[in-house]
Design a protein around this motif. Structure first.
Motif, PDB file in Angstrom:
ATOM      1  N   ALA B  53       0.808  -1.217   0.000  1.00 21.31           N
ATOM      2  CA  ALA B  53       0.000   0.000   0.000  1.00 21.31           C
ATOM      3  C   ALA B  53       0.848   1.279   0.000  1.00 21.31           C
ATOM      4  CB  ALA B  53      -0.932  -0.002   1.207  1.00 21.31           C
ATOM      5  N   ILE B  54       2.165   1.149   0.248  1.00 24.08           N
ATOM      6  CA  ILE B  54       3.016   2.348   0.266  1.00 24.08           C
ATOM      7  C   ILE B  54       3.186   2.862  -1.158  1.00 24.08           C
ATOM      8  CG2 ILE B  54       5.299   3.259   0.839  1.00 24.08           C
ATOM      9  CD1 ILE B  54       5.539   0.964   2.900  1.00 24.08           C
ATOM     10  N   THR B  55       2.996   4.139  -1.350  1.00 23.33           N
ATOM     11  CA  THR B  55       3.177   4.720  -2.684  1.00 23.33           C
ATOM     12  C   THR B  55       4.224   5.834  -2.618  1.00 23.33           C
ATOM     13  OG1 THR B  55       1.654   6.584  -2.554  1.00 23.33           O
ATOM     14  CG2 THR B  55       0.685   4.400  -2.995  1.00 23.33           C
ATOM     15  N   PRO B  56       4.755   6.213  -3.779  1.00 21.01           N
ATOM     16  CA  PRO B  56       5.747   7.299  -3.794  1.00 21.01           C
ATOM     17  C   PRO B  56       5.197   8.622  -3.267  1.00 21.01           C
ATOM     18  CG  PRO B  56       5.763   6.100  -5.881  1.00 21.01           C
ATOM     19  CD  PRO B  56       4.577   5.611  -5.103  1.00 21.01           C
ATOM     20  N   ALA B  57       3.881   8.711  -3.083  1.00 25.49           N
ATOM     21  CA  ALA B  57       3.294   9.966  -2.591  1.00 25.49           C
ATOM     22  C   ALA B  57       3.890  10.381  -1.248  1.00 25.49           C
ATOM     23  CB  ALA B  57       1.777   9.826  -2.478  1.00 25.49           C
ATOM     24  N   PRO B  95      18.081   3.240   7.859  1.00 26.10           N
ATOM     25  CA  PRO B  95      18.346   4.660   7.612  1.00 26.10           C
ATOM     26  C   PRO B  95      18.287   5.017   6.127  1.00 26.10           C
ATOM     27  CG  PRO B  95      20.317   3.546   8.482  1.00 26.10           C
ATOM     28  CD  PRO B  95      19.212   2.548   8.481  1.00 26.10           C
ATOM     29  N   ILE B  96      17.597   6.112   5.834  1.00 29.96           N
ATOM     30  CA  ILE B  96      17.500   6.621   4.464  1.00 29.96           C
ATOM     31  C   ILE B  96      18.244   7.945   4.406  1.00 29.96           C
ATOM     32  CG2 ILE B  96      15.926   7.380   2.625  1.00 29.96           C
ATOM     33  CD1 ILE B  96      13.754   5.620   3.929  1.00 29.96           C
ATOM     34  N   CYS B 116      18.395  -2.776  -3.353  1.00 29.20           N
ATOM     35  CA  CYS B 116      18.083  -1.910  -2.209  1.00 29.20           C
ATOM     36  C   CYS B 116      17.365  -0.654  -2.700  1.00 29.20           C
ATOM     37  CB  CYS B 116      19.355  -1.524  -1.476  1.00 29.20           C
ATOM     38  SG  CYS B 116      20.236  -2.935  -0.794  1.00 29.20           S
ATOM     39  N   TYR B 117      16.311  -0.292  -2.006  1.00 33.58           N
ATOM     40  CA  TYR B 117      15.422   0.782  -2.457  1.00 33.58           C
ATOM     41  C   TYR B 117      14.681   1.283  -1.228  1.00 33.58           C
ATOM     42  CZ  TYR B 117      11.797   2.913  -5.535  1.00 33.58           C
ATOM     43  OH  TYR B 117      10.961   3.754  -6.207  1.00 33.58           O
ATOM     44  N   PRO B 118      14.400   2.577  -1.133  1.00 35.07           N
ATOM     45  CA  PRO B 118      13.698   3.085   0.059  1.00 35.07           C
ATOM     46  C   PRO B 118      12.220   2.743   0.037  1.00 35.07           C
ATOM     47  CG  PRO B 118      14.099   4.877  -1.474  1.00 35.07           C
ATOM     48  CD  PRO B 118      14.751   3.664  -2.070  1.00 35.07           C
ATOM     49  N   ARG B 119      11.926   1.437   0.149  1.00 36.84           N
ATOM     50  CA  ARG B 119      10.539   0.949  -0.003  1.00 36.84           C
ATOM     51  C   ARG B 119       9.584   1.570   0.998  1.00 36.84           C
ATOM     52  NH1 ARG B 119      10.439  -5.021  -2.127  1.00 36.84           N
ATOM     53  NH2 ARG B 119      12.329  -5.032  -3.334  1.00 36.84           N
ATOM     54  N   MET B 120      10.066   1.792   2.224  1.00 38.30           N
ATOM     55  CA  MET B 120       9.169   2.302   3.255  1.00 38.30           C
ATOM     56  C   MET B 120       8.729   3.731   2.950  1.00 38.30           C
ATOM     57  SD  MET B 120       8.540  -0.145   5.290  1.00 38.30           S
ATOM     58  CE  MET B 120       7.899   0.544   6.813  1.00 38.30           C
ATOM     59  N   LEU B 121       9.469   4.398   2.064  1.00 32.57           N
ATOM     60  CA  LEU B 121       9.118   5.768   1.713  1.00 32.57           C
ATOM     61  C   LEU B 121       8.513   5.866   0.313  1.00 32.57           C
ATOM     62  CD1 LEU B 121       9.322   8.458   3.170  1.00 32.57           C
ATOM     63  CD2 LEU B 121      11.531   8.831   2.081  1.00 32.57           C
ATOM     64  N   LEU B 122       9.024   5.077  -0.629  1.00 31.29           N
ATOM     65  CA  LEU B 122       8.608   5.197  -2.029  1.00 31.29           C
ATOM     66  C   LEU B 122       7.776   4.013  -2.515  1.00 31.29           C
ATOM     67  CD1 LEU B 122      11.785   6.660  -3.800  1.00 31.29           C
ATOM     68  CD2 LEU B 122       9.958   7.841  -2.568  1.00 31.29           C
ATOM     69  N   GLY B 123       7.571   3.009  -1.672  1.00 29.67           N
ATOM     70  CA  GLY B 123       6.825   1.835  -2.111  1.00 29.67           C
ATOM     71  C   GLY B 123       7.715   0.850  -2.839  1.00 29.67           C
ATOM     72  N   LEU B 124       7.093  -0.120  -3.513  1.00 27.90           N
ATOM     73  CA  LEU B 124       7.873  -1.139  -4.211  1.00 27.90           C
ATOM     74  C   LEU B 124       8.622  -0.510  -5.377  1.00 27.90           C
ATOM     75  CD1 LEU B 124       5.282  -4.070  -4.296  1.00 27.90           C
ATOM     76  CD2 LEU B 124       7.217  -3.755  -2.738  1.00 27.90           C
ATOM     77  N   PRO B 125       9.846  -0.977  -5.638  1.00 27.86           N
ATOM     78  CA  PRO B 125      10.601  -0.391  -6.757  1.00 27.86           C
ATOM     79  C   PRO B 125      10.012  -0.818  -8.102  1.00 27.86           C
ATOM     80  CG  PRO B 125      11.798  -2.244  -5.808  1.00 27.86           C
ATOM     81  CD  PRO B 125      10.591  -2.024  -4.938  1.00 27.86           C
ATOM     82  N   PRO B 126      10.187   0.025  -9.131  1.00 31.54           N
ATOM     83  CA  PRO B 126       9.778  -0.412 -10.464  1.00 31.54           C
ATOM     84  C   PRO B 126      10.637  -1.598 -10.904  1.00 31.54           C
ATOM     85  CG  PRO B 126      11.030   1.639 -10.575  1.00 31.54           C
ATOM     86  CD  PRO B 126      10.798   1.356  -9.122  1.00 31.54           C
ATOM     87  N   ASP B 127      10.085  -2.439 -11.788  1.00 30.41           N
ATOM     88  CA  ASP B 127      10.827  -3.631 -12.217  1.00 30.41           C
ATOM     89  C   ASP B 127      12.174  -3.277 -12.826  1.00 30.41           C
ATOM     90  OD1 ASP B 127       8.902  -5.314 -11.292  1.00 30.41           O
ATOM     91  OD2 ASP B 127       7.970  -5.697 -13.233  1.00 30.41           O
TER      92      ASP B 127
END
Lengths: 99, 203
Positions: B53-57, B95-96, B116-127
């Motif tokens: 449910a996390i989005t880049p918003a 840490p981000i 590695c990707y800031p998923r908790m802030l931007l959501g799932l990374p693009p493929d």
């Protein structure tokens, strides 16, 4: 814990090729860069990956490499850089002088 | 033209290829932990739904606040996790670090070793972020990769690739576009795209 390097120090990544869960990219091995700052002090992922506790914690530095140092035929702007997070035990002092 | 139309080519379903070693390991660990009661299948479902449910918003809100509030910008650059908590955003325990585009430096993010990707802030990374093509080329010829995204960085501006190899995640604070003085914070946040926070786009 104390850190062996500080901002502006010139460092070289060890040209070592151990097996295992190593977080130091191949393209940085043996290359020289400059410490931009301390990224974190964290458990050692190389031992943590195999069930150990990863202690003692190890400083991780943000090391800046000129792209022309990483890739001798680099075609982009000579000011371009790559900044890579590198664990302290992968770094040795380079050049002797601080910038 | 033939009287007999060619059959539509067969497209394999996901299940038609065998499980990889790592898929088997992941499934086995989940089953074991569930059997041992460490967590329930419902816990697992809830966690996956929360991550999905996390989005880049969330990241966009943080960037927009940084554009309008100089003190917040400084706190975001100092500690993303603490600064975004002020906005009610849980950026998670990893840490981000925020890196800021300027007239002299354009930042772009990659994890060459994995994804590695800031998923908790931007959501799932693009493929494509997880693809070997992006991971290997953006650190080798970043300007060519950026051009493929339609992003031209002029000579004289340093392209700075951040390889998040270890314990940090990165996000880019893009430059605020000109001609946006009449926009409020919510309007600004709508301008901030996911790719701009990865650094493959500018706004």
């Amino acid at each position: 814990m104390s850190q062996n390097f500080s901002i502006g120090d010139r460092v070289r990544v060890r040209a070592a090729y151990p097996p295992g869960h190593v977080r130091t990219p191949y393209y940085t091995r043996g290359k020289e860069g400059v410490v931009m700052g301390l990224a974190a002090v964290m458990a050692n992922a190389e031992t943590l990956a195999y069930g150990a506790d990863g202690k003692p914690d190890i400083p991780i530095y943000r090391v800046s490499f000129p792209q022309t140092q990483l890739w001798p035929d680099y075609a982009g702007d000579p000011s371009d850089t790559a900044v890579v997070d590198i664990y302290e035990h992968w770094l040795v002092a380079a050049g002797g002088s601080k910038t | 033209m033939s009287d007999h139309p060619q059959p539509h080519p067969f497209q394999p379903d996901i299940e038609d290829s065998p499980f990889t070693r790592y898929q088997v390991m992941a499934e086995s660990v989940i089953e074991l932990l569930t059997e041992k009661g460490v967590f329930s299948a419902d816990d697992m479902r809830r966690t996956l739904e929360r991550i999905d449910a996390i989005t880049p918003a969330q990241g966009s809100r943080a960037v927009a606040r940084a554009w309008v509030d100089e003190a917040f910008r400084a706190r975001l650059l100092d500690n993303v996790n603490a600064a975004t908590a002020e906005l009610g955003i849980d950026a998670g325990p990893i840490p981000i670090r925020a890196v800021e585009n300027t007239a002299d430096v354009h930042n772009v993010i990659v994890c060459t070793l994995c994804s590695c990707y800031p998923r908790m802030l931007l959501g799932l990374p693009p493929d494509w972020y997880k693809s070997r093509a992006y991971r290997s080329s953006v650190v080798r010829e970043p300007r060519a990769v950026l051009e493929a995204f339609g992003t031209h960085i002029p000579d004289g501006v340093e392209v700075r690739v951040h390889d998040s190899t270890a314990e940090l995640r990165y996000m880019v604070i893009p430059m605020r576009p000109a001609g946006t003085t009449d926009l409020d914070e919510a309007g600004l946040a709508e301008l901030v795209s996911r790719d701009a926070m990865i650094g493959t786009a500018v706004i």
